[in-house]
Structure formats: C-alpha cells, structure tokens
Enzyme design. Structure first.
Site, short mmCIF file in Angstrom:
data_model
loop_
_atom_site.label_atom_id
_atom_site.label_comp_id
_atom_site.label_asym_id
_atom_site.label_seq_id
_atom_site.Cartn_x
_atom_site.Cartn_y
_atom_site.Cartn_z
N HIS A 1 34.43 19.42 24.88
CA HIS A 1 33.54 18.35 25.36
C HIS A 1 32.36 19.02 26.06
CE1 HIS A 1 31.86 14.98 27.34
NE2 HIS A 1 32.32 15.30 28.54
N CYS B 1 35.04 10.37 28.20
CA CYS B 1 34.70 11.67 27.60
C CYS B 1 35.87 12.32 26.86
CB CYS B 1 34.16 12.62 28.67
SG CYS B 1 32.67 11.98 29.44
N ASN C 1 25.40 15.50 27.89
CA ASN C 1 26.76 14.96 27.82
C ASN C 1 26.72 13.61 27.11
OD1 ASN C 1 29.27 13.85 28.28
ND2 ASN C 1 29.38 14.46 30.43
O1 UT7 Z 1 31.87 14.22 31.13
C1 UT7 Z 1 32.70 13.82 32.17
C2 UT7 Z 1 33.06 14.96 32.98
N1 UT7 Z 1 31.98 15.30 33.85
C3 UT7 Z 1 31.83 16.54 34.25
O2 UT7 Z 1 32.55 17.40 33.82
C4 UT7 Z 1 30.79 16.82 35.29
C5 UT7 Z 1 31.33 17.83 36.26
N2 UT7 Z 1 30.40 18.16 37.33
C6 UT7 Z 1 29.28 18.88 37.13
O3 UT7 Z 1 28.94 19.21 36.02
C7 UT7 Z 1 28.49 19.31 38.34
O4 UT7 Z 1 29.23 19.01 39.51
C8 UT7 Z 1 27.10 18.63 38.43
C9 UT7 Z 1 26.19 19.23 37.36
C10 UT7 Z 1 27.22 17.14 38.26
C11 UT7 Z 1 26.45 18.93 39.80
O5 UT7 Z 1 26.41 20.33 40.05
P1 UT7 Z 1 26.88 20.89 41.48
O6 UT7 Z 1 26.67 22.34 41.44
O7 UT7 Z 1 28.29 20.41 41.69
O8 UT7 Z 1 25.84 20.24 42.46
P2 UT7 Z 1 26.05 19.18 43.65
O9 UT7 Z 1 26.40 17.85 43.12
O10 UT7 Z 1 26.94 19.76 44.68
O11 UT7 Z 1 24.59 19.14 44.25
C12 UT7 Z 1 23.99 20.29 44.81
C13 UT7 Z 1 22.62 19.94 45.33
C14 UT7 Z 1 22.63 18.74 46.26
O12 UT7 Z 1 21.68 18.98 47.28
P3 UT7 Z 1 22.13 19.49 48.73
O13 UT7 Z 1 23.08 18.45 49.23
O14 UT7 Z 1 22.80 20.82 48.50
O15 UT7 Z 1 20.84 19.57 49.49
C15 UT7 Z 1 22.14 17.60 45.40
O16 UT7 Z 1 21.50 16.59 46.14
O17 UT7 Z 1 21.76 19.56 44.24
C16 UT7 Z 1 21.16 18.30 44.50
N3 UT7 Z 1 20.96 17.61 43.24
C17 UT7 Z 1 19.86 17.76 42.49
N4 UT7 Z 1 18.74 18.46 42.66
C18 UT7 Z 1 17.82 18.41 41.71
C19 UT7 Z 1 21.82 16.77 42.59
N5 UT7 Z 1 21.28 16.36 41.43
C20 UT7 Z 1 20.07 16.95 41.34
C21 UT7 Z 1 19.05 16.94 40.38
N6 UT7 Z 1 17.95 17.67 40.58
N7 UT7 Z 1 19.17 16.22 39.23
#
Ligand code: UT7
Length: 323
Positions: free
Chosen positions: A250, A113, A280
């Site tokens: 990005h 990225c 992304n």
């Molecule tokens: O381009 C390269 C660089 N990449 C980035 O910059 C990405 C950086 N990270 C992010 O953008 C965020 O961390 C994400 C968008 C990937 C995730 O957001 P988050 O607020 O960190 O969520 P999380 O991974 O902690 O997940 C929260 C909850 C989890 O459920 P529990 O454990 O709280 O019950 C996940 O299982 O959301 C759940 N979850 C989803 N629910 C519905 C994860 N993916 C999904 C989904 N739909 N697609």
C-alpha cells in the site's frame, strides 16, 4: 485443488495532476515537506462529475482486455472502496451494469487502505469454494471528496484512482510454484478507530464528513503490524522473505514502504513504489502499483508477489501471489 489465478490487471487515473507546488499555493505547506515526510510529488484528482464508479469501470475494462476476457465471462465483482458513489447500492453494481454483465454477484468491501487485500481474500475464498468462477477485484477511490482542504496534515497525502485484477478459479496441484493466490492474512483492531476515520456517515451525522488522522500514531501501528502480517502469511504457505520477488505495498508513505522492505531484506529495486506519482489512493494504491510494474515489464509470470496494506479501522492484511 482449486486456486485463484490472476488473468490480467488494469488501472485508471483521472486526467488532472496536482503537484506539491500547486498545493503549496493553496495550503500552508511546501514541496520539500511533503517529499521529505512522505515521498509524494504529485497526485491525480477526479474531475467534477467523475465518480469512483467511473474510475472503477475504466480500470476494469483495461483489466479484462489484458486478461483476454469479456464481461460476460465474469460472475463476481468485489469492489474495495471507502468512497462509494452513493450510500447504497454498492458501487460494484454500477460497474456491473456498465460493463454489461447480467449475471453473478457484485458488492463492495469496506476496509479503507487495506480494502484491496480484503477484496482479494474475499474473492479468493469465493472462487475456491465454488461460489463463483471468474472475479473482478477492484480498488477504486475518490478520496479528494472526503478531504478537509484546510487540514494540511491530511489533504496533501491522498489522491484518486482505480486498479483491478481478474481472477479465475483453476484446478492445479496447489504447490507454491503453481500460479495463483497462495495465501492471505487479515486483521483489524477496532480499538484504534479514533486515529483514522471520517467524521460523518448516514447513521451518525447524516453528512459525508471529512477524513481525520493522527498520522504519527498510524505510522507506528503501520510499521509494527506490517512486519507481523507479512511474517504470518509467509509462514502460512511455508515460504520465507528470501522467496519474494516483488513487494507491492500500500502506498501511504515512502518511509513505511522502505521500512517494510528493509525488514524483509529486500533490495529497494525489488519494491514497487508509486507513492511519488499517485500519493495515497487508499484501496486503489496496490492495484495501481501492481499495474505499473506489470505493464513496465518488471513483474513477470511466475514471480512471487507480496501485497500488503493497512488503514482505517485499523484494518490490515497481506496476500502472497504467484503471478
Ligand atoms: O493509508 C492509511 C495509512 N496512513 C498512513 O500510513 C499514514 C501514516 N503517517 C504518516 O505517513 C506520517 O505520520 C505523516 C506523513 C502523516 C506525517 O509525518 P510526521 O513526520 O509524522 O509529521 P507530524 O504529523 O508529526 O508533523 C510534524 C510537523 C508538525 O509541526 P510541529 O508541530 O512540529 O511544529 C506539523 O504541524 O509538520 C507539520 N505539518 C506540516 N508542515 C508542512 C503537518 N503537515 C504539514 C504539511 N506541510 N502538509
């Protein structure tokens, strides 16, 4: 003093749009979750038989047309991609052949990225040291091919696309008011490999593999590293956040973009956001955002742009460009 001056830009997106609602029919997710956590509303997905090179070629043709130049004028292609057509040769050489370019050098840069900022830095260095005179810098990706469509934590986040700029070495006074690339800053930290990688490769598993990410960890690093590298590149060229006209970041997550804009004290209308439309697209996201804001008339000649990105490696960087 020689500086790399932007002559034009172009972009290309595949025809097929996949909305969050459509994804939610196949994966356990919802439009609401995706929008709230990332700002993404839709993504473009390449057709069967449509490769990274095809997207890159179309973006390059548009960039050359916008620059008023021909492929014969170009003597360097730097293509940033983590999803090449083949393990080798460089996808850039396919672009070179297809454009009808018979001289110069073409190669790929792999910084995921952060790839576009790395590509700009490499091309800028080569132009300023006289290794080339006119460069196409491309970011092109087909991340849909390396997504595990059973992993809802990653498959909803990415899309396919390509963007390109044309840079030309020009003699000038070299002040911050003169057009061109004013400065770059690059970093990587290989200790963070495991938080964002693809679990395959020609030397290890002999498979292509799928993208694996610990989103929360990457998020934390993104916020800290973006603030640091932006400060670093501004200091290098003796400018301050108040000098920036446009942040072209990005496009991984709207929350990360908003956080960086806030830290710089930039009002939201000075931040280019396309993550809602493109999701992304890794190395393609910055040139896609750039092309959007240039073609809709927001960015104009003489504006100061800050490009920045972070991704797998971890690798990150920033470039300051007087448009
Ligand atoms: O381009 C390269 C660089 N990449 C980035 O910059 C990405 C950086 N990270 C992010 O953008 C965020 O961390 C994400 C968008 C990937 C995730 O957001 P988050 O607020 O960190 O969520 P999380 O991974 O902690 O997940 C929260 C909850 C989890 O459920 P529990 O454990 O709280 O019950 C996940 O299982 O959301 C759940 N979850 C989803 N629910 C519905 C994860 N993916 C999904 C989904 N739909 N697609």
């Amino acid at each position: 003093m020689i500086r790399s001056v932007v002559q034009g830009c172009g972009a290309y997106l595949p025809d097929r749009v996949v909305t969050n609602e459509e994804l939610a029919k196949k994966v356990d997710t919802s439009d609401e979750w995706i929008r709230q956590r990332t700002g993404i509303r839709q993504r473009y997905i390449a057709a069967e038989g449509e490769f990274t090179s095809h997207l890159a070629i179309k973006a390059s043709e548009r960039a050359l047309e916008h620059a008023g130049l021909k492929a014969a004028d170009v003597d360097l292609i730097v293509l940033a991609t983590a999803t090449p057509d083949e393990t080798f040769p460089a996808t850039a050489t396919r672009v070179q052949a297809s454009l009808g370019m018979t001289r110069g050098a073409a190669f790929d840069v792999q910084a995921v990225c952060a790839g576009f900022v790395y590509g700009v830095s490499v091309a800028d260095s080569m132009l300023r040291t006289g290794l080339a005179s006119t460069a196409l810098v491309i970011g092109a990706e087909t991340f849909s091919r390396i997504l595990d469509w059973n992993d809802r934590g990653t498959c909803v986040l990415f899309g396919d696309g390509a963007g390109a700029i044309v840079l030309r070495a020009e003699e000038g006074k070299g002040t911050a008011e003169d057009r061109g690339i004013l400065g770059n800053a690059l970093h990587s930290d290989g200790r963070q490999h495991d938080i964002l990688y693809v679990d395959g490769g020609p030397s290890s598993t002999r498979t292509t593999g799928f993208l694996r990410m610990e989103g929360k960890e990457v998020f934390k690093h993104a916020v800290v590293n973006m603030a640091a590298v932006v400060g670093e590149v501004l200091e290098k060229v003796g400018l301050t956040p108040a000098d920036i006209d446009w942040l072209v970041p990005h496009q991984a997550n709207k929350r990360i973009i908003d956080g960086t804009g806030r830290k710089l004290g930039l009002p939201p209308e000075r931040v280019v956001v396309t993550v809602d439309q493109h999701a992304n697209t890794s190395a393609a996201s910055i040139p896609l955002a750039l092309d959007t804001a240039v073609k809709d008339g927001r960015i104009s000649r003489g504006d100061l742009l800050l490009l920045e990105g972070i991704g797998g490696g971890l690798a990150w960087g920033a470039s300051l460009v007087r448009w």
